[in-house]
Scaffold this motif. Sequence first.
Motif, short mmCIF file in Angstrom:
data_model
loop_
_atom_site.label_atom_id
_atom_site.label_comp_id
_atom_site.label_asym_id
_atom_site.label_seq_id
_atom_site.Cartn_x
_atom_site.Cartn_y
_atom_site.Cartn_z
N LEU A 1 9.96 -3.42 -1.44
CA LEU A 1 9.22 -1.98 -1.94
C LEU A 1 11.42 -1.62 -2.02
CD1 LEU A 1 7.16 -0.06 0.48
CD2 LEU A 1 6.92 -0.63 -2.17
N PHE A 2 11.93 -2.53 -0.98
CA PHE A 2 13.67 -2.33 -0.96
C PHE A 2 14.33 -3.15 -2.54
CE2 PHE A 2 17.38 -4.86 -1.16
CZ PHE A 2 18.33 -3.42 -0.13
N MET A 3 13.45 -3.70 -3.52
CA MET A 3 14.17 -4.22 -4.87
C MET A 3 13.66 -2.88 -5.28
SD MET A 3 12.48 -7.24 -6.97
CE MET A 3 10.68 -6.33 -7.21
N GLU A 4 12.60 -2.31 -5.21
CA GLU A 4 12.46 -1.26 -6.28
C GLU A 4 13.35 0.66 -6.01
OE1 GLU A 4 9.07 2.13 -7.34
OE2 GLU A 4 8.86 0.30 -6.19
N PHE A 5 13.74 0.57 -4.43
CA PHE A 5 14.60 1.22 -4.91
C PHE A 5 15.92 1.31 -5.05
CE2 PHE A 5 10.64 2.63 -1.58
CZ PHE A 5 10.34 3.78 -1.74
N VAL A 6 16.16 -0.10 -4.34
CA VAL A 6 17.59 -0.36 -4.86
C VAL A 6 17.98 0.05 -6.34
CG1 VAL A 6 19.31 -2.20 -4.75
CG2 VAL A 6 18.20 -1.55 -2.90
N ASP A 7 16.97 -0.21 -6.80
CA ASP A 7 16.58 0.08 -8.48
C ASP A 7 16.45 1.29 -8.70
OD1 ASP A 7 16.49 -2.49 -11.45
OD2 ASP A 7 15.30 -0.23 -11.13
N SER A 8 15.47 1.72 -8.08
CA SER A 8 15.47 3.18 -9.10
C SER A 8 17.13 3.75 -8.93
CB SER A 8 14.75 3.99 -8.49
OG SER A 8 15.18 3.94 -6.66
N VAL B 1 11.70 0.89 6.42
CA VAL B 1 13.83 0.80 6.06
C VAL B 1 13.95 0.76 4.65
CG1 VAL B 1 15.04 -0.94 5.98
CG2 VAL B 1 12.91 0.04 8.29
N PRO B 2 12.78 0.44 3.26
CA PRO B 2 13.52 0.59 2.17
C PRO B 2 13.72 1.20 1.81
CG PRO B 2 11.40 -0.49 2.28
CD PRO B 2 12.00 -0.26 4.26
N ALA B 3 12.85 2.60 1.97
CA ALA B 3 13.46 3.98 1.55
C ALA B 3 14.21 4.78 1.65
CB ALA B 3 11.88 4.34 1.69
N LEU B 4 14.55 4.33 2.86
CA LEU B 4 15.62 4.99 3.90
C LEU B 4 17.07 4.44 2.96
CD1 LEU B 4 13.99 5.67 7.12
CD2 LEU B 4 14.91 7.45 5.18
N ILE B 5 16.94 3.09 3.31
CA ILE B 5 18.47 2.56 2.62
C ILE B 5 18.50 2.25 1.44
CG2 ILE B 5 18.19 1.51 5.08
CD1 ILE B 5 18.08 -1.34 4.22
N GLY B 6 17.41 1.49 0.75
CA GLY B 6 17.54 1.62 -0.49
C GLY B 6 18.41 2.11 -1.16
N PRO B 7 18.08 4.45 -1.52
CA PRO B 7 19.33 5.17 -1.64
C PRO B 7 20.82 5.59 -1.73
CG PRO B 7 17.11 6.54 -1.26
CD PRO B 7 17.05 4.70 -1.25
N ILE B 8 20.95 4.63 -0.23
CA ILE B 8 22.38 5.03 0.59
C ILE B 8 22.74 3.29 -0.27
CG2 ILE B 8 23.45 4.37 2.26
CD1 ILE B 8 22.40 7.02 2.16
N LEU B 9 22.41 2.33 -0.13
CA LEU B 9 22.98 1.10 -0.86
C LEU B 9 23.10 0.93 -2.48
CD1 LEU B 9 21.14 -1.79 1.34
CD2 LEU B 9 23.64 -0.97 1.65
N GLY B 10 22.29 1.92 -2.81
CA GLY B 10 22.27 1.59 -4.27
C GLY B 10 23.38 2.15 -5.42
N PRO B 11 24.29 3.61 -5.01
CA PRO B 11 25.23 3.70 -5.53
C PRO B 11 26.62 2.63 -5.66
CG PRO B 11 24.21 5.42 -5.10
CD PRO B 11 23.35 4.11 -4.19
N PRO B 12 26.75 2.10 -3.95
CA PRO B 12 27.89 1.01 -4.16
C PRO B 12 27.77 -0.80 -4.18
CG PRO B 12 27.17 1.71 -2.01
CD PRO B 12 26.51 2.86 -3.07
N LEU B 13 26.85 -0.25 -4.74
CA LEU B 13 26.21 -1.75 -5.11
C LEU B 13 26.70 -1.89 -6.84
CD1 LEU B 13 24.88 -4.66 -5.09
CD2 LEU B 13 23.01 -3.60 -5.30
N GLY B 14 26.28 -0.79 -7.31
CA GLY B 14 26.25 -0.65 -8.57
C GLY B 14 27.74 -0.04 -9.29
N GLY B 15 28.21 0.98 -8.44
CA GLY B 15 30.05 0.32 -8.87
C GLY B 15 30.17 -0.98 -8.99
#
Length: 496
Positions: free
Chosen positions: A45-52, A167-181
């Motif tokens: 789920l972490f993989m999915e939430f980060v990707d989204s 945990v992945p549902a909550l931290i994925g949307p937070i880590l996603g934008p800086p990781l993408g940048g």
Amino acid sequence: MASVNAEVRDGIVPAAGSLAKTRDEGPPVSGANYRLVALIIASALFMEFVDSTVLATALPTMARDFGVRPQEMSVALTSYLLALAVFIPASGTIADRFGSRTVFRAAILLFVLGSLACGQSVSLEMMVVSRFLQGVGGAMMIPVGRLVLLRSVAKQDMVNAMSWLLVPALIGPILGPPLGGFIVTYLDWRWIFYINLPMGVLGFYLVGRFIANIREDEPGRFDTAGFVLSGLSLGCLLFGFEMVSRPAEGALAAALILVGSVAGVLYVLHARERENAILDLSLLKDETFRLSVIAGSITRITQGAQPFLLPLMMQVGFGFSAARSGTITVATAIGSLAMKSFAPRVLRRFGFRRALVWNGVIATAGYAICGLFDPSWPVWAMFCMLGLSGFFMSFQFTAYNTIAYDGIDKKQMSRATAFYSTFQQLMLSLGICVAALALQAAMKANAHAAPSLIDFSIAFWVVTAISLGATIWNLRFAPDAGAEISGHASAAAPKR
């Protein structure tokens, strides 16, 4: 009553002597590896939430490579949401028919293949198709992963296991934008999708190794008409909600919402006449499930809005860089992780009802305080405030997602997870739309061409005021709701 055909695997399902009880009620005792099962599911789920969430930062660069305008890339986001809306309701029925392990592995495989196709895309059209394929896999991973956990863990261990899953549902949307940048700046946007490949392959193996393949012997007939109506309704509503904040597309958004609403009404009429409807409305007769759906949905408006508003406020309103913004917003993820060990003890001490009422107010107030942030705040103060907000909000969703299934019969569990996950996705998306609308309205009221700090503050307070309404529904939980799960009743029992 249809029985559950369980394949005994590595202590996840009890030995043959206790299978009679397992078929009707689930395992009376969790296997030794139940935490590992929770971590495997959480990793997928972490993989999915980060990707989204990671994709948004790369859209301008991708648009340049595809030779289109940046705003045209929004269809790459909506195609993923469409797949989620259409296939999440079908996930439970498919898992019942083919087995939860089989479907979960297939979902991971589809997601990995979709990620590979996205990384290889040379045009917008190819990206849209690839994202839809990803979405089909993602639609199965969310509810089926939860279903695997519910069928593998005893009630007394459910809070601990569910806290890992949240945990992945909550931290994925937070880590996603800086990781993408970081990826777009220092690598290539295609690596946004390639990073899913090793984790997906590992997850595919671990699911096959450690998770039992539980399925219904008599899964029932597939609700084709309900599948079409629910998919049309949810798909149109998601597209409509996404477009409603864009003034130029207001007419199209209104038309989509109208079509989605009509299809939704037709689905309700259809579901009343069908015993095995794809979204089983009869589940709402269970008071605990109904209250968890309603209160959790209202609260998710804040949770959906926060990852949208906070980075935007820090980068546009404060003038922070994406990297600096990311180092602050990651505090929410740290707070979420810190909560994991506290949830079982708090629920055992206070019970679900009292914990949901008081913690819900505290968690909502924490995000409301974000509306007071400005560049003069010390970074450590904002970091601590966001950490506390993430802690309390993570607890709230752990409690909602656990107590929801307290009164659900095991033979209805797959339908319940599909129903719950569908509304979860819809309300998180609605939270983004409400935040965007509130920000747009504040800008218009203040005659601002670009958003200012006061506009962001108003938007934060609007979404948190809505979520505060969940308190009314939290108060309606029975005082002893979920007592068997939390252990609150036994802890409060007088000693002899």
